[in-house]
Motif scaffolding. Structure first.
Motif, PDB file in Angstrom:
ATOM      1  N   ARG A 178       0.850  -1.186   0.000  1.00 40.32           N
ATOM      2  CA  ARG A 178       0.000   0.000   0.000  1.00 40.32           C
ATOM      3  C   ARG A 178       0.889   1.239   0.000  1.00 40.32           C
ATOM      4  NH1 ARG A 178      -0.504   2.741   4.662  1.00 40.32           N
ATOM      5  NH2 ARG A 178       0.371   1.846   6.552  1.00 40.32           N
ATOM      6  N   TRP A 179       0.287   2.353  -0.429  1.00 35.88           N
ATOM      7  CA  TRP A 179       0.998   3.624  -0.393  1.00 35.88           C
ATOM      8  C   TRP A 179       1.105   4.100   1.058  1.00 35.88           C
ATOM      9  CZ3 TRP A 179       3.550   4.467  -4.559  1.00 35.88           C
ATOM     10  CH2 TRP A 179       3.042   4.114  -5.805  1.00 35.88           C
ATOM     11  N   LEU A 180       2.125   4.892   1.332  1.00 40.60           N
ATOM     12  CA  LEU A 180       2.390   5.370   2.692  1.00 40.60           C
ATOM     13  C   LEU A 180       1.502   6.542   3.085  1.00 40.60           C
ATOM     14  CD1 LEU A 180       6.287   5.454   2.439  1.00 40.60           C
ATOM     15  CD2 LEU A 180       4.861   3.616   3.379  1.00 40.60           C
ATOM     16  N   ASP A 181       1.141   7.384   2.117  1.00 40.53           N
ATOM     17  CA  ASP A 181       0.474   8.649   2.396  1.00 40.53           C
ATOM     18  C   ASP A 181      -0.577   8.881   1.313  1.00 40.53           C
ATOM     19  OD1 ASP A 181      -0.219  11.374   2.590  1.00 40.53           O
ATOM     20  OD2 ASP A 181       1.778  11.957   3.232  1.00 40.53           O
ATOM     21  N   ASP A 182      -1.784   9.201   1.718  1.00 38.92           N
ATOM     22  CA  ASP A 182      -2.905   9.356   0.792  1.00 38.92           C
ATOM     23  C   ASP A 182      -3.081  10.782   0.287  1.00 38.92           C
ATOM     24  OD1 ASP A 182      -4.713   7.842  -0.565  1.00 38.92           O
ATOM     25  OD2 ASP A 182      -6.345   8.128   0.874  1.00 38.92           O
ATOM     26  N   SER A 183      -2.215  11.692   0.665  1.00 38.61           N
ATOM     27  CA  SER A 183      -2.370  13.095   0.263  1.00 38.61           C
ATOM     28  C   SER A 183      -1.895  13.300  -1.177  1.00 38.61           C
ATOM     29  CB  SER A 183      -1.575  13.991   1.216  1.00 38.61           C
ATOM     30  OG  SER A 183      -0.192  13.711   1.105  1.00 38.61           O
ATOM     31  N   ALA A 184      -2.071  14.517  -1.676  1.00 37.59           N
ATOM     32  CA  ALA A 184      -1.587  14.873  -3.009  1.00 37.59           C
ATOM     33  C   ALA A 184      -0.083  14.583  -3.091  1.00 37.59           C
ATOM     34  CB  ALA A 184      -1.871  16.347  -3.289  1.00 37.59           C
ATOM     35  N   TYR A 185       0.360  14.208  -4.278  1.00 37.55           N
ATOM     36  CA  TYR A 185       1.765  13.823  -4.441  1.00 37.55           C
ATOM     37  C   TYR A 185       2.278  14.247  -5.813  1.00 37.55           C
ATOM     38  CZ  TYR A 185      -0.383  10.006  -7.084  1.00 37.55           C
ATOM     39  OH  TYR A 185      -1.131   9.280  -7.978  1.00 37.55           O
ATOM     40  N   GLY A 186       3.584  14.291  -5.915  1.00 37.38           N
ATOM     41  CA  GLY A 186       4.232  14.480  -7.198  1.00 37.38           C
ATOM     42  C   GLY A 186       4.577  13.117  -7.761  1.00 37.38           C
ATOM     43  N   VAL A 187       4.647  13.037  -9.067  1.00 40.25           N
ATOM     44  CA  VAL A 187       5.038  11.783  -9.712  1.00 40.25           C
ATOM     45  C   VAL A 187       6.093  12.084 -10.767  1.00 40.25           C
ATOM     46  CG1 VAL A 187       3.163  11.837 -11.411  1.00 40.25           C
ATOM     47  CG2 VAL A 187       4.216   9.671 -10.844  1.00 40.25           C
ATOM     48  N   VAL A 188       7.096  11.220 -10.825  1.00 42.38           N
ATOM     49  CA  VAL A 188       8.145  11.313 -11.834  1.00 42.38           C
ATOM     50  C   VAL A 188       8.055  10.075 -12.707  1.00 42.38           C
ATOM     51  CG1 VAL A 188      10.640  11.276 -12.237  1.00 42.38           C
ATOM     52  CG2 VAL A 188       9.694  12.742 -10.455  1.00 42.38           C
ATOM     53  N   HIS A 189       8.093  10.290 -14.014  1.00 42.82           N
ATOM     54  CA  HIS A 189       8.152   9.208 -14.995  1.00 42.82           C
ATOM     55  C   HIS A 189       9.236   9.532 -16.010  1.00 42.82           C
ATOM     56  CE1 HIS A 189       4.620   7.064 -13.687  1.00 42.82           C
ATOM     57  NE2 HIS A 189       3.786   8.038 -13.980  1.00 42.82           N
ATOM     58  N   ARG A 190       9.656   8.519 -16.737  1.00 44.12           N
ATOM     59  CA  ARG A 190      10.513   8.676 -17.920  1.00 44.12           C
ATOM     60  C   ARG A 190      11.778   9.486 -17.644  1.00 44.12           C
ATOM     61  NH1 ARG A 190       5.212   8.767 -19.282  1.00 44.12           N
ATOM     62  NH2 ARG A 190       4.842  10.993 -19.500  1.00 44.12           N
ATOM     63  N   ILE A 191      12.399   9.222 -16.506  1.00 42.72           N
ATOM     64  CA  ILE A 191      13.624   9.939 -16.146  1.00 42.72           C
ATOM     65  C   ILE A 191      14.810   9.283 -16.856  1.00 42.72           C
ATOM     66  CG2 ILE A 191      13.888   8.582 -14.013  1.00 42.72           C
ATOM     67  CD1 ILE A 191      15.040  11.159 -12.725  1.00 42.72           C
ATOM     68  N   ALA A 192      15.623  10.096 -17.507  1.00 45.00           N
ATOM     69  CA  ALA A 192      16.754   9.558 -18.274  1.00 45.00           C
ATOM     70  C   ALA A 192      17.821  10.629 -18.449  1.00 45.00           C
ATOM     71  CB  ALA A 192      16.284   9.073 -19.649  1.00 45.00           C
ATOM     72  N   GLY A 193      19.062  10.175 -18.588  1.00 42.64           N
ATOM     73  CA  GLY A 193      20.180  11.068 -18.872  1.00 42.64           C
ATOM     74  C   GLY A 193      20.906  10.601 -20.114  1.00 42.64           C
ATOM     75  N   ASN A 194      21.764  11.459 -20.645  1.00 50.32           N
ATOM     76  CA  ASN A 194      22.505  11.094 -21.854  1.00 50.32           C
ATOM     77  C   ASN A 194      23.898  10.546 -21.562  1.00 50.32           C
ATOM     78  OD1 ASN A 194      24.058  13.332 -21.200  1.00 50.32           O
ATOM     79  ND2 ASN A 194      23.394  14.571 -22.946  1.00 50.32           N
ATOM     80  N   GLY A 195      24.219  10.350 -20.291  1.00 49.27           N
ATOM     81  CA  GLY A 195      25.506   9.773 -19.923  1.00 49.27           C
ATOM     82  C   GLY A 195      26.642  10.766 -19.806  1.00 49.27           C
ATOM     83  N   SER A 196      26.377  12.036 -20.066  1.00 46.14           N
ATOM     84  CA  SER A 196      27.458  13.026 -20.053  1.00 46.14           C
ATOM     85  C   SER A 196      27.820  13.509 -18.654  1.00 46.14           C
ATOM     86  CB  SER A 196      27.079  14.232 -20.925  1.00 46.14           C
ATOM     87  OG  SER A 196      25.971  14.923 -20.364  1.00 46.14           O
ATOM     88  N   VAL A 197      26.886  13.395 -17.706  1.00 46.17           N
ATOM     89  CA  VAL A 197      27.115  13.890 -16.347  1.00 46.17           C
ATOM     90  C   VAL A 197      26.592  12.862 -15.355  1.00 46.17           C
ATOM     91  CG1 VAL A 197      26.667  15.748 -14.702  1.00 46.17           C
ATOM     92  CG2 VAL A 197      26.804  16.267 -17.129  1.00 46.17           C
ATOM     93  N   LYS A 198      27.409  12.498 -14.385  1.00 48.64           N
ATOM     94  CA  LYS A 198      26.956  11.583 -13.339  1.00 48.64           C
ATOM     95  C   LYS A 198      26.069  12.323 -12.350  1.00 48.64           C
ATOM     96  CE  LYS A 198      30.551   8.191 -13.537  1.00 48.64           C
ATOM     97  NZ  LYS A 198      31.247   7.173 -12.794  1.00 48.64           N
ATOM     98  N   GLY A 199      25.100  11.606 -11.794  1.00 51.50           N
ATOM     99  CA  GLY A 199      24.249  12.185 -10.768  1.00 51.50           C
ATOM    100  C   GLY A 199      23.012  12.894 -11.285  1.00 51.50           C
TER     101      GLY A 199
END
Length: 197
Positions: free
Chosen positions: A116-137
């Motif tokens: 189950r989810w921890l908190d039922d309040s409004a939340y942010g969501v992140v999808h499709r996160i990606a980098g091009n390999g040029s910078v770590k972190g």
């Protein structure tokens, strides 16, 4: 490991953006986040092509590879809806992600199995996160930026994406259960981080 991290938020013509300064052995990197523009679309798609190759080479060929995810029309729509962001390093795009916030903002998260989810309040969501390999972190910085916008963030990842699972654990996200997403019927591991920011 970065010795120092500083972040700030400002608003400008391209929308909200964040600045991140990290020091690693006297080398300073400045990262910025801004909303994506239509002129960024081809470069964003190149980042996703790189990410699919990286995932396949690192034991995760099934998350985006078989469906050639994400499709260009989806990213274009994200940009038009002002939910697509890019991470800049030295004013060059180095990463990208989808971010939005609201109550029940992600329909696929309404049903969660084996937990189950921890908190039922409004939340942010992140999808499709990606980098091009040029910078770590890049992934860590983008997730930290998103978390600072709302103090309550949800994200999912494929069971084969060990790199992302390790990053989420390092950043204090908690595993919550299994969800299913629109691109395929493979289960995704659901994570959440909630608290005061």
């Amino acid at each position: 490991m970065y010795a120092r991290k500083l972040s700030a938020l400002k608003s400008g013509a391209a929308g909200l953006w964040g600045v991140h300064v990290s020091e690693n052995r006297r080398r300073v990197r400045i990262l910025k986040i801004r909303q994506s523009m239509e002129s960024d679309l081809d470069e964003i798609m190149e980042i996703y092509a790189y990410a699919r190759r990286f995932m396949a080479e690192n034991g995760n060929p099934n998350q985006w590879g078989p469906t050639n995810w994400p499709p260009k029309h989806l990213i274009h729509n994200d940009i038009l809806q002002k939910k697509s962001y890019v991470c800049l390093h030295e004013e060059q795009i180095a990463g990208t992600f989808f971010y939005t916030i609201g109550k029940d903002v992600e329909p696929t998260y309404r049903h969660i199995e084996n937990g189950r989810w921890l908190d039922d309040s409004a939340y942010g969501v992140v999808h499709r996160i990606a980098g091009n390999g040029s910078v770590k972190g890049i992934g860590e910085f983008c997730l930290e930026w998103a978390y600072r916008q709302c103090g309550h963030l949800r994200i999912d990842t494929h069971g084969d994406n060990i790199v992302m699972q390790n990053l989420l654990a390092k950043m204090g996200f908690q595993y919550c259960g299994i969800v299913y997403v629109e691109e395929d019927r493979n289960p995704r591991l659901a994570y959440e981080k909630a608290g005061v920011w």
